[in-house]
Design an enzyme around this catalytic site. Structure first.
Site: not given
Lengths: 332, 346, 355
Positions: B198-199
């Site tokens: 996600e990051e």
């Protein structure tokens, strides 16, 4: 008449992220001119002509799209005095908004944009802007506005000459009017899906899911593009009233020669004068339609507008009419 | 304790193994079906034959972290962040390096040795290095290889008034909410996806949504919170201890209004505090999920997290508990037919 | 045609993002005897398909190299017949000054030179600044009326450069990014001639990488392989650049490692290289690789993706320089990797739980 569609549409404000008002008007209107009308979870509105043609092997499915949304603002805070703080959704420069009037879609509230004192014009950011809705205090403001409400620039669309209209951010209504007219006029034999998309201003989010759903053989996006025919404007070489612009390149994509040549052929066949759009600063839904699934051949037909600022876009009716003729020839 | 284990586990984007194994161990007894995809997202399915809308609940396993990209002759190591880190905060922090979790300190030229002008500028990445105590490149290479990852060495601890600090509430707090939720029973087909990457661009969530093709999706996230001094009200994205935050607009999503409205109504009815997330910056996995296939009705429920992407993140445990309660209340309402999602509305 | 000759000629073929037809044609012409079918999809990707030779259907592997190069496009025919241009892909405008180009008109091609206001007419301040693309023009040495008759807005302009052999098997030219990798696909298919593979191979020349990795994701969507390997170029050693951002020219295939790369594919490539005595280099990434690998990894429900690169200096200029040895070794490595693929390996790619 395109002008009539445009005149009906031009007062419908449709902020990015809350296109409901225009969507319901379209759904009602489209019932009389398309075979199938529906909406998806993002709020895109679809109108299908000859839906059963997809069984046929010889005819292709063509998708025409126009975006419904115009760049908007969202409320992020209401202070004790009843003033609102906003953020821009879309390509806004905060400084240009000082003194503008906004219309909040949910409650049709009007607000005026003010700026905190002691900020240099060059440094003005959204955090320095506030919106005055003539509320007495927070409680009064909250009667009309909630955090998350969306607004657009408020302002009338006016006739300048019999051929030229002016108004704030017209791109969505120009494009939708052209698409409506094509839908109504075209006596097409192939399956045609008209999609009125949402959320173009934040990266063509509506177009992306629409293209996945429709999975057409060809997609053509209808949008506006900037004129380069004003004093000392260098480029692009596009002029108001000189016919629709066939897309070669915009900020989102390069159109394949096969697709653009097909549109050029249609223009020639229909006897429509056209221009060639090479506009690296203009965005459109084109790429979002193009990269769906296994790749959808995509082109574009653009209406040239003079864009002195967001508040005053000028459009020539003849360009819209010619775009309709070109696109009608394509789908037929 | 769940939050402690989860937040102290190592899980850089693309290297989520420890976190995944931990969640798997915890979730497996409650799962009907467990699998992973080619990116490493962990799926836990429950009641897949039940009637009613299929709900996908997601939280991402990865955290912002670092990768070793070079080892100097001195044994000091060059590194780059995986995910968005404010480089200014890095000097004099402690990290755990590689599979063995060796201590490393982030150092730079001592302030005494810096010129006056140098001291006025924040330190850039090429002025910083990780020191594991190795005395040479050769010795460092016995313990660490280029490509090894490092995470902040912060431990979980409960502090102050029902608050806690850790290195990775973004988004292990979301993982914890999901784990608490999957231990409960609902008469709904539920897929819990613990996503990856996600990051570094919301990458794991889209394939997860594509695979599961749910009717509804709820993302649990640790979100930006800036309620400290010097921040005006309209700069305070969220506030600690005011309940879970609901997103209206962020950098990647404009909320599905009806679903958002429903969630806030459920919160009101259940007397669970909630707040609006009041910034358009930042994004979470909803940004990828809601544009999957023909579009998926999605919403984010976030736990305000102070000092997000920094070594010590702070949350309120009351917010955490309220998020757990809110997710349950929302699922109960869906279970009872309280939110109907018709994918094609005429 | 041997690989080196193939690369030299291919680099000279014009093929900007959005119009890769000539590159596709060249590629198909020289590989059709090596594959079971060669097709062009709806948006121009070239798909070279080689069926597995096993008894049962094998796993599907896609190897992808983008065919497009960065180019210019006519935006306006200015007074005097000078062409104002926009870029399709990212040029450093400083490298464009004085370059020879080819303008591709509807009915013919025209040689042009890129000009700008001459230095002796510029102020000292102007000479200290980069000339922006906006201020450059293409001179086709024709009067305006002639230009109007044969060139139109939207016509493509490519860099004109004959590929040159340098010392040490090195080559320099335009569009080595990424025709070098297309060549590696060709070499791979040659290497697979007469060899047994369980895997069905889709060697794909992709379109429009330089403007956002578009063709690779749509091709991957249509093919939905079990394994996808992107082949592209990376930066060669250049003085003054951090060591982890550049690789040695002539040092062999560069294997990418990082979050966007499937760890088991990275490991398998490394093992295969070792088995076959192919020297490799490792590039570590912390997220985006800025190649076709990024979008391919998240197509549909996800694809296990790897990335092999060829070190190249002076990227996005008309003198991109690399070692042909690296290109050939990449082709060989791809072939040996493909030969190693079986269902067991592919099934392992979604297995992250050690129970």
């Amino acid at each position: 008449m395109t002008k009539t569609w445009f005149e009906q549409l031009m007062h419908l404000k449709s902020p990015t992220g809350e296109e409901k008002l225009m969507a319901s008007w379209l759904k009602e209107t489209l019932k009389t001119i398309a075979d199938d009308v529906f909406e998806d979870v993002l709020g895109n509105v679809y109108a299908v002509k000859n839906p059963r043609r997809e069984m046929s092997e010889v005819k292709e499915t063509i998708m025409l799209s126009a975006h419904m949304d115009e760049p908007s603002f969202t409320v992020i805070d209401i202070d004790d005095g009843g003033f609102l703080r906003i953020e821009g959704i879309g390509d806004w420069h905060a400084v240009n908004l000082i003194g503008a009037r906004l219309l909040f879609a949910r409650t049709q509230t009007i607000g005026v944009v003010g700026v905190e004192p002691h900020v240099e014009l060059a440094d003005v950011a959204f955090r320095h802007l506030f919106v005055d809705i003539a509320a007495k205090n927070r409680k009064d403001a909250e009667q009309r506005i909630a955090v998350g409400d969306l607004a657009t620039v408020h302002g009338a669309v006016e006739t300048m000459t019999s051929d030229v209209f002016v108004g704030p951010v017209l791109s969505n209504r120009i494009s939708c009017a052209v698409l409506l007219e094509v839908l109504q006029k075209a006596n097409n034999q192939s399956k045609m899906v008209a999609v009125f998309t949402v959320q173009k201003q934040v990266g063509s989010r509506g177009a992306r899911v629409a293209s996945y759903r429709v999975n057409s053989d060809l997609a053509v996006v209808i949008d506006v593009t900037k004129a380069g025919d004003t004093p000392h404007a260098e480029r692009p070489s596009l002029a108001l009233g000189q016919g629709p612009a066939i897309k070669m390149l915009d900020a989102t994509m390069v159109v394949a020669p096969t697709v653009r040549d097909r549109l050029i052929d249609c223009a020639n066949k229909a006897g429509v004068t056209y221009q060639r759009e090479v506009s690296p600063a203009t965005t459109s839904d084109a790429n979002a339609l193009f990269v769906s699934r296994g790749g959808i051949p995509t082109g574009g037909v653009s209406i040239v507008t003079r864009q002195a600022s967001f508040f005053s876009n000028m459009v020539h009716v003849a360009d819209m009419k010619k775009a309709v003729t070109l696109l009608t020839t394509l789908v037929e | 304790m769940l939050l402690k284990q989860l937040t102290e586990a190592v899980g850089p984007s693309g290297f989520e193994t420890q976190v995944r194994n931990l969640i798997y161990k915890e979730a497996n007894p409650f799962a009907q079906n467990v699998y992973t995809d080619s990116l490493g997202t962990l799926f836990i399915e429950k009641n897949m034959t039940a009637k009613g809308p299929k709900v996908l609940l997601t939280a991402h396993m990865d955290e912002v972290s670092f990768m070793i990209v070079g080892i100097e002759e001195t044994g000091l190591m060059r590194f780059r962040p995986i995910g968005g880190v404010d480089v200014r905060i890095l000097v004099s922090k402690v990290v755990l390096v590689g599979d063995k979790g060796l201590y490393g300190v982030i150092g730079s030229k001592a302030v005494h040795l810096q010129k006056k002008e140098e001291r006025e500028h924040p330190l850039e990445l090429d002025q910083l290095f990780i020191d594991i105590g190795a005395s040479s490149k050769q010795e460092a290479e016995e313990h660490v290889a280029v490509g090894d990852i490092a995470v902040f060495a912060t431990t979980y601890e409960e502090i102050g008034d029902e608050c806690a600090k850790s290195k990775s509430f973004d988004d292990r707090v979301g993982c914890a909410v999901l784990l608490e939720t999957l231990k409960k029973d609902f008469a709904l087909p539920l897929v819990f996806a613990f996503t990856v990457q996600e990051e570094i661009g919301l990458r794991g969530a889209a394939p997860a949504a594509y695979r599961t093709n749910p009717d509804l999706a709820i993302v649990l996230e640790g979100t930006v919170c800036s309620d400290g001094p010097d921040t005006p009200s309209h700069g305070q994205a969220t506030q600690v201890d005011r309940g879970p935050a609901l997103s209206v607009v962020d950098a990647k999503t404009i909320a599905h209004r009806d679903f958002l409205q429903h969630i806030s109504q459920v919160a009101k009815d259940a007397h669970i505090p909630y707040q609006w997330r009041r910034t358009i910056g930042g994004a979470n996995d909803v940004g990828a999920i809601h544009l999957t296939r023909e579009g998926i009705v999605s919403a984010a429920i976030s736990i305000p997290t102070r000092y997000i992407h920094a070594p010590s993140q702070v949350i309120s445990l009351r917010d955490y508990k309220h998020a757990v309660d809110l997710v349950e209340a929302v699922l109960r309402s869906i279970e009872q037919g309280g939110f109907v999602n018709d994918k094609n509305m005429v | 045609m041997d690989g080196k000759e193939f690369l030299m000629r291919l680099s000279e073929v014009p093929g900007g993002s959005g119009d890769e037809r000539n590159v596709g044609k060249f590629l198909i012409e020289h590989t059709k005897n090596l594959v079971d079918s060669a097709t062009v999809d709806a948006i121009g990707n070239v798909v070279l398909f080689r069926q597995g030779t096993g008894q049962i259907n094998g796993p599907k592997v896609m190897i992808a190299a983008h065919m497009d190069e960065i180019t210019l496009m006519v935006q306006k025919i200015d007074q005097g017949g000078f062409l104002r241009v926009v870029q399709v892909g990212g040029f450093d405008p400083r490298t464009l000054l004085g370059q020879e180009v080819v303008v591709h008109g509807q009915t013919g091609n025209y040689v042009g030179v890129i000009g700008a206001k001459p230095p002796h007419l510029s102020t000292p301040e102007e000479r200290k600044k980069t000339v922006p693309l906006q201020d450059l023009f293409v001179d086709v040495a024709m009067p305006e009326t002639m230009v109007q008759a044969c060139i139109q807005v939207g016509d493509r302009i490519t860099i004109r450069r004959t590929c040159m052999p340098l010392l040490n098997e090195r080559l320099a030219g335009k569009a080595m990014d990424n025709r070098a990798s297309v060549t590696a696909l060709m070499v791979c298919l040659q290497e697979l001639q007469g060899k047994h593979t369980q895997a069905d191979v889709y060697a794909v020349g992709t379109v429009q990488e330089e403007i956002g990795s578009k063709g690779a994701q749509t091709a991957a969507f249509a093919i939905m392989p079990d394994v996808a390997i992107a082949v592209d170029v990376c930066h060669g050693e250049t003085p003054g650049v951090a060591s982890d951002l550049v690789q040695e020219i002539g040092g062999g295939p560069v294997l990418s490692f990082g979050p966007n790369i499937h760890p088991k594919i990275f490991t398998r490539l490394k093992e295969i290289a070792k088995q076959h005595g192919i020297a490799v280099q490792v590039e570590v990434t912390q997220g985006a690789t800025w190649t076709d690998a990024d979008p391919m990894q998240i197509v549909q429900a996800g694809i296990a993706t790897g990335l092999i690169s060829i070190a190249l200096r002076y990227m996005h200029t008309s003198v991109e320089t690399l070692s042909y040895d690296d290109v050939h070794q990449v082709g060989k490595l791809l072939a040996r990797f493909i030969e190693s693929l079986d269902h067991a390996f592919v099934e392992g790619l979604t297995c992250y739980l050690n129970n």
